[in-house]
Design a protein around this motif. Structure first.
Motif, PDB file in Angstrom:
ATOM      1  N   CYS B  11       0.843  -1.213   0.187  1.00  0.00           N
ATOM      2  CA  CYS B  11      -0.035   0.022  -0.453  1.00  0.00           C
ATOM      3  C   CYS B  11       0.900   1.344   0.141  1.00  0.00           C
ATOM      4  O   CYS B  11       1.800   1.328   0.909  1.00  0.00           O
ATOM      5  CB  CYS B  11      -0.813   0.111   1.298  1.00  0.00           C
ATOM      6  SG  CYS B  11      -2.506  -0.478   1.024  1.00  0.00           S
ATOM      7  N   HIS B  93      -9.185  -4.789   7.505  1.00  0.00           N
ATOM      8  CA  HIS B  93      -8.482  -6.010   7.905  1.00  0.00           C
ATOM      9  C   HIS B  93      -9.274  -6.993   8.661  1.00  0.00           C
ATOM     10  O   HIS B  93      -9.078  -8.224   8.281  1.00  0.00           O
ATOM     11  CB  HIS B  93      -7.253  -5.547   8.337  1.00  0.00           C
ATOM     12  CG  HIS B  93      -6.209  -4.981   7.410  1.00  0.00           C
ATOM     13  ND1 HIS B  93      -5.277  -5.849   6.673  1.00  0.00           N
ATOM     14  CD2 HIS B  93      -5.922  -3.759   7.273  1.00  0.00           C
ATOM     15  CE1 HIS B  93      -4.575  -4.866   5.740  1.00  0.00           C
ATOM     16  NE2 HIS B  93      -5.067  -3.764   6.247  1.00  0.00           N
ATOM     17  N   GLU B 113      -5.950  -0.535   0.465  1.00  0.00           N
ATOM     18  CA  GLU B 113      -5.972  -1.552   1.662  1.00  0.00           C
ATOM     19  C   GLU B 113      -6.648  -2.923   1.456  1.00  0.00           C
ATOM     20  O   GLU B 113      -6.739  -3.716   1.986  1.00  0.00           O
ATOM     21  CB  GLU B 113      -6.513  -0.771   3.069  1.00  0.00           C
ATOM     22  CG  GLU B 113      -5.443   0.422   3.473  1.00  0.00           C
ATOM     23  CD  GLU B 113      -4.417  -0.372   4.295  1.00  0.00           C
ATOM     24  OE1 GLU B 113      -4.411  -1.338   4.717  1.00  0.00           O
ATOM     25  OE2 GLU B 113      -3.297   0.504   4.644  1.00  0.00           O
ATOM     26  N   LEU B 116      -4.406  -5.012  -0.124  1.00  0.00           N
ATOM     27  CA  LEU B 116      -3.635  -5.609   0.794  1.00  0.00           C
ATOM     28  C   LEU B 116      -4.204  -6.573   1.722  1.00  0.00           C
ATOM     29  O   LEU B 116      -3.670  -7.707   1.905  1.00  0.00           O
ATOM     30  CB  LEU B 116      -2.936  -4.309   1.560  1.00  0.00           C
ATOM     31  CG  LEU B 116      -1.962  -4.797   2.772  1.00  0.00           C
ATOM     32  CD1 LEU B 116      -0.614  -5.264   2.164  1.00  0.00           C
ATOM     33  CD2 LEU B 116      -1.713  -3.538   3.535  1.00  0.00           C
ATOM     34  N   ARG B 120      -3.399 -10.660   1.875  1.00  0.00           N
ATOM     35  CA  ARG B 120      -2.847 -11.229   3.274  1.00  0.00           C
ATOM     36  C   ARG B 120      -3.695 -12.578   3.458  1.00  0.00           C
ATOM     37  O   ARG B 120      -3.208 -13.349   4.257  1.00  0.00           O
ATOM     38  CB  ARG B 120      -3.034 -10.111   4.495  1.00  0.00           C
ATOM     39  CG  ARG B 120      -2.132  -9.357   4.304  1.00  0.00           C
ATOM     40  CD  ARG B 120      -1.978  -8.516   5.753  1.00  0.00           C
ATOM     41  NE  ARG B 120      -1.110  -7.210   5.501  1.00  0.00           N
ATOM     42  CZ  ARG B 120      -0.865  -6.313   6.354  1.00  0.00           C
ATOM     43  NH1 ARG B 120      -1.607  -6.210   7.482  1.00  0.00           N
ATOM     44  NH2 ARG B 120       0.153  -5.608   6.515  1.00  0.00           N
TER      45      ARG B 120
END
Lengths: 367, 367
Positions: B11, B93, B113, B116, B120
């Protein structure tokens, strides 16, 4: 204490919000933080910088990491060896996400976040019950860690251990020396700065071993050491590769701007930490001489800023906790919810002389 | 713009810490936050409460959640429908950890994000390039989402979208109506409160649909709306089951104590938000009438507090960004690092009249 039976469902923490109405708490002995509260220098600096709350914080905490290096004054000299977190707790989860696989080993009792983080990463937990003197059972940990059938990837160690208050420096050293180097170790030193050590080198002992042991991660909490519980700052020290792995889990801007400012000032305020340690040291002695006289309880000797009290009579820890809260507005930590403990222990933070006295008086009546 | 080619590695964010020496930035147009900065009421309250930095914050943010409900004044009436985060980013997240599986769909360009967080969680990403008018391509999203071969579990939507500045209310409504209800949708409304809407109900439009669509999660950012970037507060609204799933990922004490206090005061300070909106509205008009006169650039009409500028000549966005910084100490966002964008766009925040004027003058010279 009984042998470990895992009754873990979720993390139970102390603190004023652990009770229904937070306003009834006059003194909080359940949170084991610096007895002096937040330092005046930190308060001043926060007031001066409050307008910076508008600006995105440094996502990499560069200046804070530089100040941590200066503060530690150890054999680590690069900021790539440090990761900063929204409290040490956040870093336990980053660590686990990076290193916890099949099975982990956790002392019992200890801080519940290791269990929570391991469960979130679908690991099975082998508990290592502390010995009768509340010391970590290094022999059990080494033996089980080195048995390949156990498939242990990670060991969590808290030293001095929460809630037992014991500094197990010898046992931890033995584990480091003897355990398979493939097993990653999180050594949580959140309370180490409260240990009464005549040898200043004690504080850096394990930090300095990071260069020797690739599998070692040291965790520190400014929340506890510097009374910044409301601001949330922790850090971990390890080799660059490990720090990089943990950093790959980071949430952008995880350490907030005011927390970074407060932490930097707190690290420089050595006089404040020294005063707190002096209070803890003096009070530690006093507390034990006073509490030993009461034959309904048995205080457990501690190396840090909190201690266990064993209840010898029929009263349970929950009854005693509730009485102290309802009659005296004093909050202590009911240890019943720690995996591997029972309902005969409470944990109490060492606070200022006046506050500790208030607890003695209340305990006399409540028991 | 070119078709989406994923060049995502990490990011890239704006902000003063995105440049080597943060001190050279005089005005930061790269962070799209409230042009008024932090409200005076929030500053006062923080100064008054700074001593509380010593206390562990409420891990469940009960009072803050109650205040969010009051502020929203929508058809949601229980705090179990809300989760609070260390900035909206943390919640992206948690959401991803709870709901992202095999494949996800993400508009392009948009806030990095989502990419990202998806990576993940080991998900493959299908990008949905915005149309030529910079609007979200609802047809593409519905068609690809409903194709079972694609195995899409999650769609990320940012509305108004960052960095394009477009409010795609119609397109999002269409997606909600037509897409498979098993696909969970994160609708990031971080900028919605800056939309110039004569109909106050606009702000609650999608929040009120949470009761109807079980697959909908609304994300809000107090960081941007209330100028609390340094303190980090965001929240999400959804059905209780979804909120529970997201909460199972939470880090203990994730929202810090001062952030909770600041957020509660900010939510009540409606005059401050109204003033900011008025500035944005007036400046939006002015900016476009001024910038349109310069034939080396083309400003893209926006619905929010930031806008794209397309560079028509040979200069790249990086060259222009560097010139503005080195010659005028003004920081704008080089859009080159957004997946699906190219080096012909910069993103600029709408700030105060004086600050915007300074940018106009600098742009004239730099182009």
């Amino acid at each position: 204490m009984k042998k470990t039976k895992s009754n873990f469902s979720n993390c139970h923490h102390g603190g004023i919000y652990s009770v229904k109405d937070s306003k009834v708490v006059k003194i909080d002995f359940s949170s084991s933080i610096n007895p002096l509260g937040i330092s005046k220098n930190v308060v001043k600096s926060l007031i001066k910088n409050i307008n910076l709350s508008y600006i995105y914080p440094d996502p990499n905490c560069i200046d804070l990491k530089k100040d941590i290096l200066k503060y530690l004054d150890c054999n680590i000299d690069e900021i790539d060896n440090i990761i900063t977190g929204n409290g040490a707790t956040e870093l336990i989860h980053y660590f686990s996400s990076a290193f916890v696989r099949k099975k982990v080993m956790i002392p019992s009792p200890t801080f519940c976040e290791y269990e929570l983080a391991s469960k979130r990463n679908n690991a099975k937990i082998i508990y290592s019950q502390v010995k009768n003197d509340f010391q970590i059972d290094s022999e059990f940990i080494v033996k089980n860690g080195n048995n390949p059938n156990n498939e242990i990837t990670t060991v969590f160690l808290c030293n001095p251990n929460n809630p037992t208050g014991k500094d197990s420096i010898k046992q931890i050293s033995e584990i480091l020396e003897k355990i398979d180097g493939k097993i990653t170790i999180l050594l949580d030193e959140s309370f180490v700065e409260f240990v009464n050590s005549k040898d200043e080198k004690r504080y850096n002992h394990f930090v300095n071993l990071v260069k020797e042991y690739d599998n070692l991660v040291i965790l520190r909490s400014m929340t506890k050491t510097c009374g910044l519980a409301g601001l949330r700052v922790g850090y971990a020290i390890s080799n660059k590769k490990t720090i990089e792995k943990m950093s790959s889990k980071i949430i952008s801007w995880n350490v907030n701007g005011l927390a970074q400012i407060a932490a930097r000032v707190a690290l420089r305020d050595k006089r404040y930490l020294k005063s707190a340690k002096k209070i803890i040291e003096t009070e530690r002695k006093k507390i034990f001489s006073v509490l030993k006289k009461n034959n309904k309880i048995k205080p457990v000797a501690t190396d840090v800023n909190f201690y266990l009290i064993e209840i010898l009579g029929n009263k349970s820890s929950t009854e005693l906790t509730n009485t102290l809260l309802s009659k005296n507005n004093l909050l202590v930590r009911d240890c019943k919810t720690f995996t591997g403990m029972n309902d005969k222990f409470i944990r109490v933070a060492i606070k200022t002389p006046r506050e500790n006295k208030e607890l003695f008086r209340a305990l006399e009546k409540a028991l």
